[in-house]
Design an enzyme around this catalytic site. Structure first.
Site, short mmCIF file in Angstrom:
data_model
loop_
_atom_site.label_atom_id
_atom_site.label_comp_id
_atom_site.label_asym_id
_atom_site.label_seq_id
_atom_site.Cartn_x
_atom_site.Cartn_y
_atom_site.Cartn_z
N TYR A 28 0.84 -1.20 0.00
CA TYR A 28 0.00 0.00 0.00
C TYR A 28 0.87 1.26 0.00
CZ TYR A 28 -3.94 3.02 1.23
OH TYR A 28 -4.90 4.00 1.24
N ALA A 59 -2.97 -4.99 4.48
CA ALA A 59 -2.53 -5.75 5.65
C ALA A 59 -3.55 -6.80 6.08
CB ALA A 59 -2.22 -4.80 6.79
N CYS A 83 2.56 -2.04 6.03
CA CYS A 83 2.63 -0.86 6.88
C CYS A 83 1.23 -0.27 7.05
CB CYS A 83 3.56 0.18 6.26
SG CYS A 83 3.68 1.70 7.21
N VAL A 84 0.89 0.03 8.30
CA VAL A 84 -0.38 0.67 8.61
C VAL A 84 -0.04 1.96 9.34
CG1 VAL A 84 -2.64 0.42 9.68
CG2 VAL A 84 -1.43 -1.61 8.86
N HIS A 91 -10.34 2.86 11.66
CA HIS A 91 -9.95 1.80 10.74
C HIS A 91 -8.53 1.31 11.06
CE1 HIS A 91 -9.95 -0.56 7.09
NE2 HIS A 91 -8.84 0.05 6.68
N ARG A 129 11.71 2.62 10.48
CA ARG A 129 11.63 1.20 10.81
C ARG A 129 11.84 0.31 9.59
NH1 ARG A 129 9.37 4.15 14.35
NH2 ARG A 129 8.99 3.52 16.50
#
Length: 183
Positions: A28, A59, A83-84, A91, A129
């Site tokens: 995404y 995800a 990744c979120v 959400h 990260r």
């Protein structure tokens, strides 16, 4: 900004038989996903393993893809990447919690999974990260999967001499103290 802490990292396990991992990524945020994948590939190759890559829309689809492959393919382990980033709605909480829980349930069912789905507050945290030359969370997820393969191989052999073993071959029924049947 907080100082980065130093953390202990287990040395990679070695394998006498080849290992093959499936990397499942939700691209995404493509640039972040690419860094996570680069780190995972490098870690797997460092351990002498092979990998395949599958992309899924988001995800929430990562655990489903792993479940399909776990049931229908022949991989030793799986690396979940994505990744979120927190947004303005709940959400974020749903995606983080549900994807993590589904991966954990698959792991408890026996699948060796390294979870590298980042759950962060902002893009800067994600980039820090994800970078293979930085925190390398993709590499860390691959390393976790490799360690689980090693544990599975260590403890996955045939179990003998464990559990209940009858005192003798014949079965005595209540009311038949000597084992003979009465008519």
């Amino acid at each position: 900004m907080a100082q980065a802490e130093t953390h202990y990292t287990l040395p990679l396990p070695s394998f006498d038989k080849p290992v093959k991992l499936l990397i499942v990524v939700a691209p995404y945020y493509k640039d972040i996903a690419d860094e996570l994948v680069a780190g995972a590939k490098a870690e797997i190759e460092k351990a002498g393993g092979e990998w395949e890559l599958v992309e899924v829309p988001g995800a929430l689809e990562v655990p489903t893809a792993i479940r399909i492959a776990y049931r229908q393919a022949n991989f030793d382990a799986f690396v979940a990447l994505g990744c979120v980033i927190r947004g303005e709605t709940t959400h974020y909480d749903t995606v983080c919690n549900d994807s993590s829980r589904a991966l954990q349930l698959l792991g408890l069912d026996g699948a060796c999974i390294g979870n590298g789905i980042l759950t962060v507050e902002n893009r800067g945290q994600a980039v820090a990260r994800a970078e293979a030359a930085g925190q390398n969370k993709g590499g860390g997820a691959a390393a976790a999967a490799l360690h689980l393969i090693a544990l599975t191989r260590k403890y996955g052999g045939a179990k003998e001499q464990i559990g209940f073993k009858p005192l003798r071959d014949e079965i005595l029924l209540a009311g038949e103290p000597d084992g003979s049947k009465t008519a």
